[in-house]
Design a protein around this motif. Structure first.
Motif, PDB file in Angstrom:
ATOM      1  N   GLN A 161       4.342  -3.171  41.746  1.00 18.30           N
ATOM      2  CA  GLN A 161       3.230  -2.294  41.442  1.00 18.30           C
ATOM      3  C   GLN A 161       3.615  -1.296  40.364  1.00 18.30           C
ATOM      4  O   GLN A 161       4.788  -0.944  40.206  1.00 18.30           O
ATOM      5  CB  GLN A 161       2.774  -1.549  42.700  1.00 18.30           C
ATOM      6  N   ARG A 162       2.611  -0.845  39.632  1.00 22.72           N
ATOM      7  CA  ARG A 162       2.879   0.119  38.577  1.00 22.72           C
ATOM      8  C   ARG A 162       3.291   1.460  39.173  1.00 22.72           C
ATOM      9  O   ARG A 162       2.806   1.862  40.225  1.00 22.72           O
ATOM     10  CB  ARG A 162       1.627   0.302  37.727  1.00 22.72           C
ATOM     11  N   PRO A 163       4.175   2.179  38.469  1.00 25.50           N
ATOM     12  CA  PRO A 163       4.542   3.524  38.934  1.00 25.50           C
ATOM     13  C   PRO A 163       3.307   4.421  38.991  1.00 25.50           C
ATOM     14  O   PRO A 163       2.372   4.266  38.214  1.00 25.50           O
ATOM     15  CB  PRO A 163       5.536   4.000  37.864  1.00 25.50           C
ATOM     16  N   ASP A 164       3.309   5.349  39.921  1.00 26.09           N
ATOM     17  CA  ASP A 164       2.171   6.256  40.090  1.00 26.09           C
ATOM     18  C   ASP A 164       2.719   7.675  40.195  1.00 26.09           C
ATOM     19  O   ASP A 164       2.809   8.250  41.281  1.00 26.09           O
ATOM     20  CB  ASP A 164       1.381   5.877  41.341  1.00 26.09           C
ATOM     21  N   PRO A 165       3.099   8.280  39.050  1.00 27.85           N
ATOM     22  CA  PRO A 165       3.719   9.617  39.101  1.00 27.85           C
ATOM     23  C   PRO A 165       2.789  10.698  39.619  1.00 27.85           C
ATOM     24  O   PRO A 165       3.242  11.674  40.216  1.00 27.85           O
ATOM     25  CB  PRO A 165       4.120   9.863  37.642  1.00 27.85           C
ATOM     26  N   VAL A 166       1.485  10.554  39.401  1.00 22.36           N
ATOM     27  CA  VAL A 166       0.545  11.565  39.889  1.00 22.36           C
ATOM     28  C   VAL A 166       0.530  11.584  41.409  1.00 22.36           C
ATOM     29  O   VAL A 166       0.583  12.641  42.045  1.00 22.36           O
ATOM     30  CB  VAL A 166      -0.862  11.298  39.333  1.00 22.36           C
TER      31      VAL A 166
END
Length: 272
Positions: A161-166
């Motif tokens: 999965q894509r990183p989700d920094p928020v």
């Protein structure tokens, strides 16, 4: 060989785990029986032979066995040395009933990552105070088990999965606000409107540390400041969010290298 039976069982304060059961048997055979919960089993020594849905299975030490609820099974030592096992009985909301058929077809899973995670979960459940760690580990275990049982190839591999920094930052802010009070994973997931497993992965990917490790480190930092203020370790444990002084000491020694008592005493801090 003398007969040996050692058993310990308890109900942890972790949602989804109905019972933890550890046993060492050298000459004991379970008759056919059923459980209301899912049975997640690892064997540390020896092996167990069992029948499930009229098919014979075995549990060598490198597998994880998942027995579905309401399906009859038995169990007995596969060798004269017996077996040592650790079992988690999981509520139905951890794994849905739609996976029962797949678990009957393939109850023994050869997955080193899953095996390691189950062992880590047992360690987190052994002592009170590490419920966030246990919640996080159980969430990832449940996800991996569902991957095993629901994918066409029965593969534990999940698309990256894509990183989700928020999302990771929102969880960090919640943890920072509740260093002492703590925060259950389910509550955090509801507050940020994310799946618990995705929340754990997003945080770990963004910061290189799991949420429970981050919270523990913040609590140890707070404990250090309180100890240097001259407060006794017994008072510091509660003030910094630890379950008790033993819980504080265990994590403090791991992160700082000395016990809280020695850290707060300049006369002892340099003693080797």
């Amino acid at each position: 060989m003398a007969l040996r039976q050692e058993v310990s069982a308890w109900r942890p304060a972790v949602r989804g785990v109905a019972e933890v059961f550890h046993a060492h048997f050298t000459d004991y055979a379970y008759p056919m029986h059923v459980h209301e919960a899912w049975t997640l089993l690892i064997v540390d020594d020896g092996a167990v032979r069992y029948d499930l849905d009229r098919h014979e299975h075995g549990t060598p030490h490198d597998t994880v066995s998942l027995l579905p609820p309401h399906v009859p099974h038995n169990g007995s030592p596969a060798t004269s040395q017996g077996f040592r096992k650790r079992v988690l009985y999981l509520d139905s909301d951890v794994l849905g009933e739609d996976l029962v058929g797949a678990a009957v077809d393939a109850p023994d899973l050869r997955d080193p990552v899953l095996r390691r995670r189950v062992g880590q979960l047992h360690s987190a459940l052994a002592l009170p105070g590490d419920e966030l760690e246990a919640d996080s580990r159980l969430t990832l275990i449940g996800e991996r088990l569902r991957d095993h049982l629901s994918s066409p190839a029965r593969s534990p591999l999940r698309a990256r999965q894509r990183p989700d920094p928020v999302l990771a930052r929102r969880l960090r802010e919640l943890l920072d606000e509740r260093v002492v009070q703590g925060l259950a994973l389910e509550e955090a997931a509801a507050l940020v409107q994310a799946h618990p497993a995705h929340l754990v992965r997003a945080f770990s990917s963004a910061y290189g540390i799991a949420p429970h490790q981050y919270l523990t480190a913040r609590r140890v930092d707070l404990a250090r400041r309180l100890l240097l203020d001259g407060r006794p370790p017994g008072d510091v444990a509660a003030a910094a969010g630890f379950y008790d002084q033993a819980h504080l000491t265990r994590h403090f020694r791991k992160l700082v290298g000395v016990t809280p008592g020695r850290y707060g005493d300049r006369r002892k801090a340099s003693v080797r």
